[in-house]
Structure formats: structure tokens, C-alpha cells
Enzyme design. Structure first.
Site, PDB file in Angstrom:
ATOM      1  N   GLU A  50      -8.184 -11.756   4.796  1.00  0.00           N
ATOM      2  CA  GLU A  50      -8.925 -10.497   4.698  1.00  0.00           C
ATOM      3  C   GLU A  50     -10.074 -10.564   3.693  1.00  0.00           C
ATOM      4  OE1 GLU A  50      -6.146  -7.501   3.328  1.00  0.00           O
ATOM      5  OE2 GLU A  50      -4.985  -9.030   2.281  1.00  0.00           O
ATOM      6  N   HIS A 105       0.793  -1.231   0.000  1.00  0.00           N
ATOM      7  CA  HIS A 105       0.000   0.000   0.000  1.00  0.00           C
ATOM      8  C   HIS A 105       0.829   1.287   0.000  1.00  0.00           C
ATOM      9  CE1 HIS A 105      -3.809  -2.016   0.334  1.00  0.00           C
ATOM     10  NE2 HIS A 105      -3.438  -2.664   1.414  1.00  0.00           N
ATOM     11  N   GLN A 158      -2.053 -13.282   5.204  1.00  0.00           N
ATOM     12  CA  GLN A 158      -3.111 -12.391   5.660  1.00  0.00           C
ATOM     13  C   GLN A 158      -4.482 -12.903   5.221  1.00  0.00           C
ATOM     14  OE1 GLN A 158      -2.025  -8.331   5.875  1.00  0.00           O
ATOM     15  NE2 GLN A 158      -4.043  -7.556   5.302  1.00  0.00           N
ATOM     16  N   ASP A 214     -10.201  -4.843   5.681  1.00  0.00           N
ATOM     17  CA  ASP A 214     -10.688  -5.409   4.421  1.00  0.00           C
ATOM     18  C   ASP A 214     -11.881  -6.327   4.642  1.00  0.00           C
ATOM     19  OD1 ASP A 214      -9.316  -4.380   2.136  1.00  0.00           O
ATOM     20  OD2 ASP A 214      -7.503  -5.322   2.869  1.00  0.00           O
TER      21      ASP A 214
END
Length: 247
Positions: free
Chosen positions: A151, A47, A149, A177
């Protein structure tokens, strides 16, 4: 204590680990964070605007201070994983993992072996040819940290299977998310319940759990639920908080 070499063991053993996200592609900012009492820094390639050289420089700054560096890679490609680990990252955090097959492929890409991570002895991770091959292979096996992760809604039925994949050291819960996918806010009961379920499904097999939360008051609750890894705030939030306090 050698922080980088002991990080994976601490994580697998369930010790409380507190780190933060690095969003600024600057080795100076990385160096400053490495001087703090934090246990680790997660470089957020997913990000933030990190190029290959910026990532390499930030890992170098953290490694020089023996501060564990986890790289949240942009995706699960073998090149993303290899770049981070060759630069000397302590481990990787791979976003948007939805099933055990993806998790197994990530583990393979993170480790040396047939069909896995390609070997090079001239990298920072190998001390630029100064580390004997046997030592580099051994250290990589014991110290390379792999975190995936969760999400996506598609991942929720598969959490236990993902967490059970050999070589997955921790599950990191992407609560924001999940909330977006559920069309809810992070504090809504349905989202909190989903996070609790991921914690329970992960810890049932003895795998570590990590998460981000904007509310530090929640930490005791999530510790009780089984989470031990907390990546909280970022260099951006620290700067804003300090500037606003001064103002």
C-alpha cells in the site's frame, strides 16, 4: 469441509475467496458473521479499537463456527503476530510491507523455530494443552496463513521480490492507501494501473493476490487480472446499508 484447516490451501490454489472486515470488537458480531456464507472474516486490529481480550474473544467466536479468521494486525511486531496466532487465528494480514526483508521477518515471526514464534502449548491454538506438540507444530506449518499488504509507493518496485519470499501466501493490495500516496482517487487511471501492475508482478511467481474494492462491478475485471481473494465491505457497512434500506 473443515473451513479453517483448508483455508490456506484454498488461498494458495487460487480459489475465489470472499470475506469481509470486522470492525466492531464484539464476539457477538463475529458470531453472526460466522453464520453467513462468507469464506472468511478479517478482524481489523489496525483500524478498529480491538484490545487483546476483544481480539481473543472474536477469534474464539469465529473458530467455534469453523469460520477462518484473518487478523489484520496493527503492525509487523512479533508480539502482534504471536497474539493473533496463539488465540487461534487462521492467519495474519500485515500492513505496510515495503520490501522482501520485512516480508521474510514476518514469515519467521509467524512460524515456530529458531528466532521465530515462541512455542506455548497452553493456548487456544494448541487446544489448551490437549493437542500434542508434534501435531500443533505440524498443523501450524501447514495451515498458518501469511498475507502481506502492499500500500506504499516504496513497495511498488519490490512487489515481485516480496511475493517470492518463501512463506508469503498472498499479497493484499491496499488500493486506498496507494491512491492517497499518489494524491489521486481510487478510480483514477494511474491508481488502477498500479494495482494491475501489482497483480501481474505477484501472479508471475504463482503467489495469490487479494484486494478490497468498493465497487463490486469491478470483481470480474480483477478476477481476470489474477486476484482471487476479496475482502469486501464490513460489519459497519452492512448495518448502514440495512438501516438505510429499511428507512
Amino acid at each position: 469441509m473443515a473451513r479453517c484447516s483448508e483455508f490456506r490451501k484454498r488461498l494458495v490454489d487460487g480459489e475465489q475467496i470472499v470475506g469481509t472486515f470486522l470492525k466492531t470488537p464484539s464476539p457477538i458480531v463475529a458470531e453472526v458473521l460466522a453464520l453467513s456464507d462468507l469464506d472468511a472474516v478479517c478482524i481489523d486490529v489496525e483500524h478498529a479499537p480491538f484490545g487483546r481480550l476483544e481480539l481473543d474473544s472474536c477469534i474464539a467466536a469465529l473458530r467455534a463456527a469453523d469460520c477462518p479468521s484473518i487478523v489484520r494486525v496493527a503492525n509487523d511486531s512479533s508480539s502482534e503476530i504471536r497474539n493473533a496466532l496463539d488465540s487461534g487465528a487462521t492467519g495474519i494480514l500485515v500492513p505496510h510491507v515495503t520490501n522482501a526483508e520485512e516480508a521474510a521477518a514476518i514469515v519467521k515471526a509467524a512460524h515456530f523455530g529458531e528466532g521465530g514464534r515462541g512455542y506455548a502449548g497452553s493456548t487456544r491454538a494448541a487446544s489448551y494443552t490437549r493437542k500434542p506438540m508434534a501435531n500443533h507444530l505440524s498443523d501450524s506449518r501447514s495451515q498458518t496463513t501469511v498475507i502481506v499488504q502492499i500500500e506504499d509507493l516504496a513497495a511498488l518496485p519490490n512487489v515481485r521480490e516480496i511475493a517470492s519470499v518463501a512463506g508469503i501466501d498472498a499479497i493484499f493490495i491496499g488500493r486506498i492507501d496507494l491512491a492517497v500516496a499518489m494524491n489521486k482517487m481510487p478510480a483514477d487511471t494511474a491508481v488502477v494501473d498500479a494495482v494491475r501492475t501489482v497483480c501481474a508482478e505477484t501472479t508471475a511467481g504463482g503467489t495469490a493476490v487479494g484486494m478490497f474494492t468498493a465497487d463490486l462491478g469491478e470483481i470480474p475485471m480483477w478476477r481476470e487480472a489474477g486476484s482471487s481473494l476479496f475482502l469486501l465491505g464490513s460489519d459497519h457497512s452492512f448495518m448502514l446499508a440495512g438501516a438505510n434500506e429499511l428507512a
